[in-house]
Design a protein around this motif. Sequence first.
Motif, PDB file in Angstrom:
ATOM      1  N   ALA B 272       0.821  -1.217   0.000  1.00 39.09           N
ATOM      2  CA  ALA B 272       0.000   0.000   0.000  1.00 39.09           C
ATOM      3  C   ALA B 272       0.859   1.273   0.000  1.00 39.09           C
ATOM      4  N   ALA B 273       0.446   2.221  -0.841  1.00 36.71           N
ATOM      5  CA  ALA B 273       1.278   3.404  -1.114  1.00 36.71           C
ATOM      6  C   ALA B 273       1.328   4.397   0.036  1.00 36.71           C
ATOM      7  N   LEU B 274       0.192   4.647   0.679  1.00 38.02           N
ATOM      8  CA  LEU B 274       0.191   5.743   1.646  1.00 38.02           C
ATOM      9  C   LEU B 274       1.167   5.487   2.790  1.00 38.02           C
ATOM     10  N   GLY B 275       1.184   4.280   3.285  1.00 37.79           N
ATOM     11  CA  GLY B 275       2.128   3.955   4.354  1.00 37.79           C
ATOM     12  C   GLY B 275       3.567   4.094   3.882  1.00 37.79           C
ATOM     13  N   GLN B 276       3.832   3.650   2.664  1.00 34.55           N
ATOM     14  CA  GLN B 276       5.198   3.757   2.129  1.00 34.55           C
ATOM     15  C   GLN B 276       5.619   5.217   1.993  1.00 34.55           C
ATOM     16  N   MET B 277       4.701   6.020   1.454  1.00 33.45           N
ATOM     17  CA  MET B 277       5.032   7.426   1.237  1.00 33.45           C
ATOM     18  C   MET B 277       5.168   8.150   2.578  1.00 33.45           C
ATOM     19  N   ALA B 278       4.266   7.843   3.499  1.00 30.20           N
ATOM     20  CA  ALA B 278       4.317   8.488   4.813  1.00 30.20           C
ATOM     21  C   ALA B 278       5.652   8.192   5.500  1.00 30.20           C
ATOM     22  N   LEU B 279       6.054   6.910   5.474  1.00 33.19           N
ATOM     23  CA  LEU B 279       7.302   6.552   6.167  1.00 33.19           C
ATOM     24  C   LEU B 279       8.513   7.170   5.484  1.00 33.19           C
ATOM     25  N   ALA B 280       8.522   7.159   4.159  1.00 29.70           N
ATOM     26  CA  ALA B 280       9.678   7.713   3.443  1.00 29.70           C
ATOM     27  C   ALA B 280       9.876   9.185   3.797  1.00 29.70           C
ATOM     28  N   GLU B 281       8.771   9.858   4.027  1.00 31.34           N
ATOM     29  CA  GLU B 281       8.837  11.277   4.364  1.00 31.34           C
ATOM     30  C   GLU B 281       9.141  11.477   5.854  1.00 31.34           C
ATOM     31  N   TYR B 282       8.600  10.596   6.677  1.00 25.40           N
ATOM     32  CA  TYR B 282       8.711  10.761   8.127  1.00 25.40           C
ATOM     33  C   TYR B 282      10.066  10.311   8.674  1.00 25.40           C
ATOM     34  N   LEU B 283      10.537   9.163   8.184  1.00 28.15           N
ATOM     35  CA  LEU B 283      11.694   8.522   8.826  1.00 28.15           C
ATOM     36  C   LEU B 283      12.959   9.379   8.873  1.00 28.15           C
ATOM     37  N   PRO B 284      13.373  10.006   7.751  1.00 28.65           N
ATOM     38  CA  PRO B 284      14.693  10.646   7.754  1.00 28.65           C
ATOM     39  C   PRO B 284      14.916  11.648   8.903  1.00 28.65           C
ATOM     40  N   GLY B 285      13.945  12.482   9.174  1.00 27.66           N
ATOM     41  CA  GLY B 285      14.170  13.476  10.222  1.00 27.66           C
ATOM     42  C   GLY B 285      13.762  13.042  11.606  1.00 27.66           C
ATOM     43  N   HIS B 286      13.067  11.889  11.695  1.00 28.41           N
ATOM     44  CA  HIS B 286      12.395  11.584  12.958  1.00 28.41           C
ATOM     45  C   HIS B 286      12.724  10.243  13.590  1.00 28.41           C
ATOM     46  N   TYR B 287      13.173   9.260  12.786  1.00 30.03           N
ATOM     47  CA  TYR B 287      13.169   7.890  13.297  1.00 30.03           C
ATOM     48  C   TYR B 287      14.036   7.704  14.544  1.00 30.03           C
ATOM     49  N   GLU B 288      15.268   8.190  14.470  1.00 28.12           N
ATOM     50  CA  GLU B 288      16.187   7.944  15.599  1.00 28.12           C
ATOM     51  C   GLU B 288      15.650   8.570  16.880  1.00 28.12           C
ATOM     52  N   ALA B 289      15.178   9.807  16.763  1.00 29.09           N
ATOM     53  CA  ALA B 289      14.665  10.487  17.957  1.00 29.09           C
ATOM     54  C   ALA B 289      13.414   9.785  18.471  1.00 29.09           C
TER      55      ALA B 289
END
Lengths: 408, 408
Positions: B272-289
Motif C-alpha cells: 500500500a502506497a500511503l504507508g510507504q510514502m508516509a514513512l519515506a517522508e517521516y523517517l529521515p528526520g524523525h526515526y532515531e529520535a
Amino acid sequence: MSFAFDSFLSEPARARSAQPFTGLPPYHFVGGNIDEPTVPADALAEAVARVIREEGHAMGKYGMDGGPQGYLPLREEICTILERRTGITVTRDEVLVTSGSLQAMDLVNKALLDAGDVVLLEDANYMGAIAKLRTLGVSPHPIALDGDGMRMDALEEALETLAREGRKPKFIYTIPTIQNPTGTIMPEARRREMLALARKYDVPIFEDDCYADLVFSGERPPAIHALDDEDRVIYCGTFSKTIAPALRMGYLVAPWPLMGHILPLKTDAGTAALGQMALAEYLPGHYEAHVATLLPVLQEKSDTLCAALDEHFGAAAQYDRPVGGIYLWVTLPDSVDTDRLFEVALEQGIEINPGSQWTVNSDQNRHRMRLCFGHPPLPVIRDGIAKLAEICHAEFGLPLRSGNIARG
Amino acid sequence: MSFAFDSFLSEPARARSAQPFTGLPPYHFVGGNIDEPTVPADALAEAVARVIREEGHAMGKYGMDGGPQGYLPLREEICTILERRTGITVTRDEVLVTSGSLQAMDLVNKALLDAGDVVLLEDANYMGAIAKLRTLGVSPHPIALDGDGMRMDALEEALETLAREGRKPKFIYTIPTIQNPTGTIMPEARRREMLALARKYDVPIFEDDCYADLVFSGERPPAIHALDDEDRVIYCGTFSKTIAPALRMGYLVAPWPLMGHILPLKTDAGTAALGQMALAEYLPGHYEAHVATLLPVLQEKSDTLCAALDEHFGAAAQYDRPVGGIYLWVTLPDSVDTDRLFEVALEQGIEINPGSQWTVNSDQNRHRMRLCFGHPPLPVIRDGIAKLAEICHAEFGLPLRSGNIARG
C-alpha cells in the motif's frame, strides 16, 4: 561468491522469476493503471492528515478498533456505496477490507479451492484470474461470451456436462459489469438466469465487480449479489480503478459463515491503515462527484483509441465500442499472432496484452489483443496506435491501409 | 435460507474458522500491539499530507515509479537505516517493501518451502512462524536456546543428524536480536558461529530482526546479514513495533537471484502506497529520535510488569529481566498448565500466550507463558497481573503468596 539459492527453491518459485523493474515502456497499453491526473491527491492528502491527527494513535493496535476485517468507518462506507451503486444490502460484518481486490480473489481461491477442482468462468478473462487458478492446480473451465457477457446456454451445458460426470464446480467466477477484457455488461435478466442455474446445480457465484463504477453512462444493472436471496454470491470490489491502484484498497463481501473461514487465511495481520483511514474520510463527501469527473476523461480516451484504431488499422481491427472501463478487446485478422506482435512491439516500447494470455482457450484467441487506455495520455494513445499499426504491418503485412493510404 | 458453504471449503479453510471480532479483552498481554500514546500521529499526518500533495498522482500506477519492490525513497531510507543500525550494506534492489514482516515471512516460506521440507529454528519461537510452517506441511525442527539465543552445539548436532539422514534443511530461521519469546540477544561471536555452520552444512539463514530496534540500551550486535559475505542470509524487519503495527509496513532483504523468484509470489500487486510514502517522508528526520523516546516507555512498562510479577507471583514466576522488546517469557511451576490458565483467565478478561503455542516442543513448555507489555498502560499491567495471580491460585493453588501475604 554469491550463495546459489537455486537448489533451495520451492516448486512454485522455480516456475517463474522476475527481472528488475526498469520503468514502464513509453507506450503502455496494459495493466490496470489509471489516468494519473485524475488521482485526487490534494483531497486525499487533506483527508488522511485529518483522520490520522484525530485517530492515529489507534494504529498502535494491528486492526485499530475494527479488528481483522478492517477499519470500521471504511467498512460502513463500503456498505453505503454498495447499496447506492449496486443494490447490495450487507452489514459491515460481511465486509473484509483487502489489499486490493487481488487479495480478495486470492482469499476466495484459498478458501474454496483445492488442486483438481473446477471453476467456471468467461472464456475471455482477466489474465490474473486464469493464472491464479492454474497455479493452484485448478482447471479453469471456459464459458463462451457474447455481447451480453457469459452465455447462459453455454453455462448450463457446462454445468450439465459436469453433473453427468459427477463433478461439481467450486464456483462460477464472473465479471458481469464491464467484463474484462471484452467490456460487456450483463443485463439483469441474464443475471437472474445465472442465479437460477447456480441454484439448480447448487454452486456458489463469485462476482468480480472491480470495474463496475466506470460505466460511462453512469447506469448499470444491479449486482448479481443484490439479486441473490440465498447468500450464494461472494463479491469483490476495489477503489483501484476510481481512486488509485497504488492505494491497494479493495474489499470482499461474503456471508459470515464463509467469512469466518476466510479470515484465518488472511495471514498479513490486517490491511494497511493509512489507505483505509484516508478513504473512510475521503469517500463520503467526494466519491460520487469524483467518479463523475472520471467518466468523461475515460470516455475521451476510449474515443481517441477507437479513432486511432480506425485510422491506422481500418477494417483490420474489429471491436465493440467500450461502454465503460479502461480496456478494449480487439480482433485482428487470423493471420496476426499477437504473441509475436507483443514481442516485436515491446522491443519498440509498446506494450499490449496478447489474446492468448487473456483467454482460457488461448489457441483460439491468438489474433486478439487487449488494449488498456486508462493510463496513457491522449497523444501517447494516438502515437502508440500509429506505431503499432506500422509494426503489425512490418511483421504480418497487415493492416493494408493506414488512414486512406495503402501501405508500401 | 442461507447457502451452506461447508461442502465447498478447501482443506486449509476447513481447518480453522474465526469468530466475529468483539474488541480486545481489558487485560491484553498478547500480540505485537504497542503503546498507543507513542504512535507519532501528528508527525505522520504532516508527513503523509506533504508527500501525497507532491507525489500523489504517481499512485495512478500500481507500483508508483518504483515498480513491484516498493516506493523508491522508502527503499533507500530502509538501506540507510539498516546500515546505521545493523551494519547491513545493501542497495534498494535487494529490498522489497512488504505488508508487514508477516508478508515477508510468507514470501520467504513460499519461495523456499515445499511440503515435507525441514526448517531449523529456536524451540521457543514466534507462534506465527511455527504455525505457518505447519500449515505448509513443513516440519519445524526445534533447536534449544540459552541466555544467548539459539545454542550452536544443538544447531550443529541437528545439522549433523539431518546430514547423516541425507536431509538438508531449507533454512535456519532465527530471531537473534530480542528473541521472541525469550528476549535474548545473540552475541556477535555466536552469530559468526552460526554463519560458519551454515556454510559448513550449506544452508541459508533467514534472520528475523523485527524487534531489534527496541533494545533498551540502544546497543546491539551487528545483524547476521552484516557478517555474511556470501549472500547466504535473508533478512526481514518492520516498522510495526516502532511506528505502528496497523501501518503494515515491513521489508524483506534478499539477494537479487532470490528476489527475482520472490516477486512473482507477491500476488497483491504491490504494498500500500500511503504507508510507504508516509514513512519515506517521516523517517529521515524523525526515526532515531522517535525510537529514543520509545525505549524509556517500554523499559518502564517492563519494570512495572516485573515488579507486579515479583509482588503477586513471587518465586513462582521465574524470568530473565527483558533487555528490550515488548514481551516477557515466564516459567511457572510445573504443576501450572498455561493452556488451562489461558482459558480461565480469558473468561475474566485477561489474555496471555500459553507456552505450548510459543514452542515447537509444546509438551515441555505447558508451564510457561508469554506476557506482552507494550500495549497495556501501567495501571492495567499492575491490575492484570494481580488478577492473573488470583486466577492462577484459584485454579492451581499457586502462587502460594501474594506480596508478603499467604493466600487462603
